[in-house]
Write a protein that holds these residues in place. Structure first.
Motif, PDB file in Angstrom:
ATOM      1  N   UNK A 190      38.347  11.541   4.487  1.00 55.66           N
ATOM      2  CA  UNK A 190      38.719  12.721   5.284  1.00 55.66           C
ATOM      3  C   UNK A 190      37.861  12.791   6.539  1.00 55.66           C
ATOM      4  N   UNK A 191      36.558  12.565   6.386  1.00 54.92           N
ATOM      5  CA  UNK A 191      35.666  12.556   7.560  1.00 54.92           C
ATOM      6  C   UNK A 191      36.052  11.451   8.534  1.00 54.92           C
ATOM      7  N   UNK A 192      36.338  10.262   8.009  1.00 56.68           N
ATOM      8  CA  UNK A 192      36.744   9.154   8.876  1.00 56.68           C
ATOM      9  C   UNK A 192      38.020   9.501   9.644  1.00 56.68           C
ATOM     10  N   UNK A 193      38.975  10.145   8.975  1.00 56.53           N
ATOM     11  CA  UNK A 193      40.227  10.527   9.626  1.00 56.53           C
ATOM     12  C   UNK A 193      39.963  11.448  10.814  1.00 56.53           C
ATOM     13  N   UNK A 194      39.155  12.495  10.597  1.00 50.97           N
ATOM     14  CA  UNK A 194      38.922  13.452  11.677  1.00 50.97           C
ATOM     15  C   UNK A 194      38.081  12.851  12.797  1.00 50.97           C
ATOM     16  N   UNK A 195      37.128  12.008  12.471  1.00 58.71           N
ATOM     17  CA  UNK A 195      36.327  11.357  13.513  1.00 58.71           C
ATOM     18  C   UNK A 195      37.194  10.390  14.314  1.00 58.71           C
ATOM     19  N   UNK A 196      38.042   9.639  13.631  1.00 62.77           N
ATOM     20  CA  UNK A 196      38.938   8.704  14.312  1.00 62.77           C
ATOM     21  C   UNK A 196      39.924   9.449  15.207  1.00 62.77           C
ATOM     22  N   UNK A 197      40.425  10.556  14.716  1.00 65.73           N
ATOM     23  CA  UNK A 197      41.372  11.366  15.490  1.00 65.73           C
ATOM     24  C   UNK A 197      40.703  11.932  16.739  1.00 65.73           C
ATOM     25  N   UNK A 198      39.497  12.453  16.569  1.00 66.88           N
ATOM     26  CA  UNK A 198      38.769  12.986  17.724  1.00 66.88           C
ATOM     27  C   UNK A 198      38.456  11.883  18.725  1.00 66.88           C
ATOM     28  N   UNK A 199      38.125  10.720  18.248  1.00 65.05           N
ATOM     29  CA  UNK A 199      37.828   9.593  19.129  1.00 65.05           C
ATOM     30  C   UNK A 199      39.055   9.178  19.929  1.00 65.05           C
ATOM     31  N   UNK A 200      40.208   9.119  19.288  1.00 63.59           N
ATOM     32  CA  UNK A 200      41.424   8.717  20.008  1.00 63.59           C
ATOM     33  C   UNK A 200      41.828   9.788  21.023  1.00 63.59           C
ATOM     34  N   UNK A 201      41.620  11.055  20.680  1.00 64.20           N
ATOM     35  CA  UNK A 201      41.913  12.117  21.652  1.00 64.20           C
ATOM     36  C   UNK A 201      40.981  12.017  22.846  1.00 64.20           C
ATOM     37  N   UNK A 202      39.718  11.712  22.579  1.00 60.54           N
ATOM     38  CA  UNK A 202      38.758  11.562  23.666  1.00 60.54           C
ATOM     39  C   UNK A 202      39.154  10.403  24.562  1.00 60.54           C
ATOM     40  N   UNK A 203      39.584   9.305  23.973  1.00 58.37           N
ATOM     41  CA  UNK A 203      40.025   8.156  24.771  1.00 58.37           C
ATOM     42  C   UNK A 203      41.230   8.514  25.629  1.00 58.37           C
ATOM     43  N   UNK A 204      42.147   9.291  25.095  1.00 60.47           N
ATOM     44  CA  UNK A 204      43.304   9.726  25.886  1.00 60.47           C
ATOM     45  C   UNK A 204      42.869  10.609  27.047  1.00 60.47           C
ATOM     46  N   UNK A 205      41.925  11.509  26.793  1.00 60.88           N
ATOM     47  CA  UNK A 205      41.436  12.385  27.856  1.00 60.88           C
ATOM     48  C   UNK A 205      40.723  11.581  28.929  1.00 60.88           C
ATOM     49  N   UNK A 206      39.957  10.571  28.531  1.00 62.15           N
ATOM     50  CA  UNK A 206      39.282   9.725  29.508  1.00 62.15           C
ATOM     51  C   UNK A 206      40.296   8.978  30.364  1.00 62.15           C
ATOM     52  N   UNK A 207      41.349   8.462  29.751  1.00 55.03           N
ATOM     53  CA  UNK A 207      42.399   7.775  30.511  1.00 55.03           C
ATOM     54  C   UNK A 207      43.066   8.722  31.496  1.00 55.03           C
ATOM     55  N   UNK A 208      43.344   9.955  31.068  1.00 58.66           N
ATOM     56  CA  UNK A 208      43.968  10.933  31.973  1.00 58.66           C
ATOM     57  C   UNK A 208      43.036  11.291  33.126  1.00 58.66           C
ATOM     58  N   UNK A 209      41.754  11.451  32.837  1.00 62.82           N
ATOM     59  CA  UNK A 209      40.797  11.769  33.895  1.00 62.82           C
ATOM     60  C   UNK A 209      40.658  10.612  34.881  1.00 62.82           C
ATOM     61  N   UNK A 210      40.685   9.385  34.385  1.00 64.88           N
ATOM     62  CA  UNK A 210      40.619   8.234  35.287  1.00 64.88           C
ATOM     63  C   UNK A 210      41.860   8.163  36.167  1.00 64.88           C
ATOM     64  N   UNK A 211      43.014   8.471  35.605  1.00 62.32           N
ATOM     65  CA  UNK A 211      44.250   8.487  36.396  1.00 62.32           C
ATOM     66  C   UNK A 211      44.189   9.587  37.454  1.00 62.32           C
ATOM     67  N   UNK A 212      43.657  10.739  37.086  1.00 57.48           N
ATOM     68  CA  UNK A 212      43.514  11.844  38.030  1.00 57.48           C
ATOM     69  C   UNK A 212      42.552  11.478  39.159  1.00 57.48           C
TER      70      UNK A 212
END
Length: 95
Positions: free
Chosen positions: A27-49
């Motif tokens: 369960x911890x791995x799931x939430x950490x992995x999910x948060x990490x992938x969301x962070x990566x998406x946000x970083x990609x969006x910020x780089x595009x911006x």
């Protein structure tokens, strides 16, 4: 006989505890992995911006440079106007 039942209960408790720890870990791995992938998406969006903003700044610079009047003709009236303003300020009495 009592010793056999106690050892079986300890063995069963050990297996249950291992499963609970494994479940909590997953369960911890799931939430950490999910948060990490969301962070990566946000970083990609910020780089595009950031890339879009850089392009906009470059376009604005080109637009400003193309609309900028020639410096030689525009500089002379401004200097004459500034001198006139200084002379007027010198004539006004200070209180």
């Amino acid at each position: 006989m009592n010793e056999v039942l106690n050892s079986g209960a300890i063995n069963l408790a050990s297996i249950v505890l291992s499963l609970v720890v494994l479940l909590v870990g997953l369960v911890l791995w799931f939430f950490i992995n999910r948060a990490s992938s969301r962070t990566n998406e946000q970083i990609e969006l910020l780089e595009a911006l950031l890339d879009q903003q850089k392009r906009q700044n470059a376009l604005l610079r080109r637009l400003c440079e193309s609309n900028e009047p020639e410096k030689d003709e525009a500089a002379e009236p401004v200097k004459a106007q500034e001198k006139g303003d200084d002379d007027f300020i010198r004539l006004v009495a200070e209180r």
